[in-house]
Design an enzyme around this catalytic site. Structure first.
Site, PDB file in Angstrom:
ATOM      1  N   HIS A 148       2.667 -11.063  17.764  1.00 16.93           N
ATOM      2  CA  HIS A 148       2.954 -10.679  19.331  1.00 16.93           C
ATOM      3  C   HIS A 148       4.622 -11.402  19.450  1.00 16.93           C
ATOM      4  CE1 HIS A 148       1.781 -15.385  18.831  1.00 16.93           C
ATOM      5  NE2 HIS A 148       3.604 -15.562  18.829  1.00 16.93           N
ATOM      6  N   HIS A 178       3.193 -20.656  23.707  1.00 15.88           N
ATOM      7  CA  HIS A 178       4.994 -20.871  23.732  1.00 15.88           C
ATOM      8  C   HIS A 178       4.971 -21.365  24.941  1.00 15.88           C
ATOM      9  CE1 HIS A 178       3.289 -17.420  21.084  1.00 15.88           C
ATOM     10  NE2 HIS A 178       4.784 -17.470  20.371  1.00 15.88           N
ATOM     11  N   HIS A 197       9.379 -15.054  10.724  1.00 16.77           N
ATOM     12  CA  HIS A 197      10.858 -15.501  11.980  1.00 16.77           C
ATOM     13  C   HIS A 197      11.337 -16.811  11.880  1.00 16.77           C
ATOM     14  CE1 HIS A 197       7.353 -15.351  14.303  1.00 16.77           C
ATOM     15  NE2 HIS A 197       7.732 -15.771  15.222  1.00 16.77           N
ATOM     16  N   GLU A 248       3.165 -19.492  12.495  1.00 19.72           N
ATOM     17  CA  GLU A 248       2.624 -18.161  13.459  1.00 19.72           C
ATOM     18  C   GLU A 248       1.360 -18.317  12.190  1.00 19.72           C
ATOM     19  OE1 GLU A 248       4.741 -18.502  17.674  1.00 19.72           O
ATOM     20  OE2 GLU A 248       4.423 -16.095  16.120  1.00 19.72           O
TER      21      GLU A 248
HETATM   22 FE   LIG Z   1       4.400 -16.670  18.701  1.00 18.66          FE
END
Ligand SMILES: [Fe+3]
Ligand SMILES: [Fe+3]
Lengths: 283, 115, 283, 115
Positions: A12, A59, A193, A240
């Site tokens: 996402h 988030h 990431h 994640e």
């Molecule tokens: Fe995220």
């Protein structure tokens, strides 16, 4: 009893929301990412799940550091999206499946998971975008949902081992739910990431590919690592992938195994290596 | 945590960071609401004082430098809402933190595809 | 490493706050209750704990059903009391022990407890009154605290077995804390009482006395019961005895056993059977 | 819960109750603040509508009968804040729910000391 028919997983990224809103799916930058979903669309059209249990990480929309849960389970009739502060268009609300929510809550607490229950729960892009990616033709995806939030904001995060156990408990609970509905588990997050620090932009596609392979044939593989070891390999937001782990662990409790319907790995989208996976439970 | 690892260029947001950055992150969390973003833009100093930011945090906010915001206890998830006020995307922020141009940062990301 | 020197337990009742504010300690209704604390005051004056880990249950001041935690651990520099809506005078704030808070959080999550962490946490009469009862001469009790909230508001509650394991994990974590401070665990809650329904006013002193006995010599006794079985025996608010169970479980991890310093059982105060217990860890 | 027990005169506040009573309990939770208690007292009907109470819940609030409030999904911990507005103590509430005078209810409590 309800059937656990399979699992889905996708990255996402807020930028996906903007690309969808602007209709950029066929632009060169986005095409390889969006095209990856086509085989999954076809499969979903055939198997038609009724309910999705969505493992995602907030988030900073619904949860703050004053009350930061490790695991939070939604028990709302309707899940609303809201302004996240960075200009992604808000997406429509999604209906909850309250019967499954409370069945999960009862079973998880009996199984000694110390969850937070949320009768109101704003869901952010991590929960809403996968519904758009998997059901692009629909204003609202034709499913009911139960979101389960896993903390990736503040250390200590739950360990990969604990997340795996949570996933298994969720899988068992789905299959002890007195319903004839078809349920899928969905993971929203990852892959490698890192957004912040001097190491911003870190990607580790070798690790990602090992992880993707493990999701099919060796689901416990990543539980050998501590959360900080996962950060070291996959980046601060790479943790994640815990969402994928929970989803996959749920499937270990159903049927005789899984068949990979489709997978895709493409980078970069925004600062992320994106992953996509669809798994079908074998009878 | 018994797991003691140091990761270069990376500050895991643990208890020590969470304590240090509480006021800063609480202010950034408030930026989920347009009215709060507007109030900040209208008078940043007053808004920072209202949330009780310390001098290091105020200076970091004024500088808009993400590395300074992290050093002041900022959490990436909440800081992103601050960046959103200025329309910065993740590549702008990545470039800023790594001292590269945005083009160079994006080229670096794309190069991972050959890894 | 820190020492876990003992445990305290007491009932909490909003009416106690009013009695304290009005100075009713020597009134016939209150005297047997308040007098029960004298031997404990003397002992506390001798052993002088530095830090208290307080197991208590929020009564709808800090937590609502939108985000209802099973276990919540405080990590605030200062814990503020606030208006609870029924006219008890507000009590002064108490200082937190942040080092122990984060050590507990790190250890508990490593031990697979899925806690909520609270960097802001309003504490109600259940957390504030025991400090007044145990240190009556002080405007603010001469201790630092770490409050741990256990859900008694919404079923499913954590099982007694799970609460016992939490208490043990807290006990171990206290003793692995790198500090020379003396720590006590405190339980605020119970004993048998029921405020609502046609069965309002239910008290079960036979059960209470068995439970009090078990706290000294057979701490796991009550873990044989489900939470609804505890409600059946001890009343809807009698489940607050889970706080005592967590406190006592913590002590099972310290020293060679416990010595009962003092206990008291007196009823009724308000609608409650009140209990008091002080236990000292044996070397 | 697999633990199936029925306890006479007792309604454990489980998922079914939590769903049914959400709006009612949310209103009662708001009574932690004096300003909200004042707003309720000034105009109970408007305040109830603002919190989205259903007809059963509104009728129960008007009646001030705790058994009716519980039947409408009320939770004891939050309802206590509603009772606090009227200065009712736990013996008043106990007497009301058991159909006894306050004196008789208190005598019943005291009698447990001989148990
Ligand atoms: Fe995220
Ligand atoms: Fe209580």
């Amino acid at each position: 009893m309800a059937q656990l028919i399979g699992g889905l997983a996708t990255s996402h990224i807020p930028a996906i929301g903007k690309a969808l809103a602007k209709g950029l799916q066929q632009e060169p930058y986005w095409k390889p990412f969006f095209d990856g979903f086509a085989p999954v669309h076809q499969w979903l059209g055939e198997v038609k799940p009724d309910v999705l249990v969505i493992f995602y990480n907030d988030h900073g929309l619904n949860f703050f550091l004053d009350k930061m849960p490790t695991f939070a389970v939604g028990a709302a009739a309707e899940y609303h999206n809201a302004d996240e502060g960075w200009g992604i268009p808000q997406l429509p609300s999604t209906a909850g499946e309250l019967g499954l929510s409370w069945h999960l809550i009862n079973q998880l607490i009996a199984d000694e998971f110390d969850i937070v229950t949320c009768q109101e729960m704003l869901v952010d892009h991590a929960c809403t975008l996968p519904l758009k990616l998997f059901w692009p033709g629909h204003e609202v995806a034709p499913v009911q949902i139960v979101p389960i939030n896993i903390n990736t904001v503040q250390f200590p995060l739950p360990t990969a081992k604990r997340v795996y156990k949570l996933g298994q408990a969720v899988g068992r609970a789905i299959q002890s739910w007195d319903s004839d509905k078809k349920v899928m588990v969905l993971a929203s997050g990852g892959l490698s990431h890192q957004l912040e620090g001097e190491r911003a932009g870190h990607i580790n596609s070798q690790f990602d590919k090992q992880f993707l392979q493990s999701m099919v044939s060796n689901p416990e593989w990543v539980t050998q690592f501590s959360d900080l070891e996962i950060v070291e390999k996959a980046g601060t937001q790479g943790v994640e992938l815990l969402m994928w782990l929970a989803m996959r662990a749920a499937l270990t409790t159903a049927g005789s195994g899984v068949r990979q319907v489709h997978s895709n790995y493409y980078l970069p989208i925004s600062n992320t290596a994106t992953g996509l996976l669809a798994l079908e439970t074998l009878a | 945590m018994s797991q003691k690892i140091t990761i270069p260029g990376t500050t895991p947001f643990d208890g020590a960071e969470a304590m240090k950055g509480y006021a800063l992150n609480k202010m950034c969390f408030s930026f989920n609401h347009q009215a709060n973003r507007d109030a900040f833009v209208a008078d940043p100093e007053a808004y920072m004082s209202q949330y009780g930011l310390n001098e290091q945090q105020k200076a970091a906010i004024r500088s808009k430098q993400v590395l300074e915001l992290i050093a002041a206890g900022g959490n990436a998830y909440y800081l992103a809402k601050f960046a959103g006020i200025f329309g910065l995307d993740m590549q702008d922020i990545g470039a800023q933190q790594t001292g590269m141009s945005k083009e160079a940062f994006m080229a670096k990301l794309a190069a991972y595809a050959q890894q």
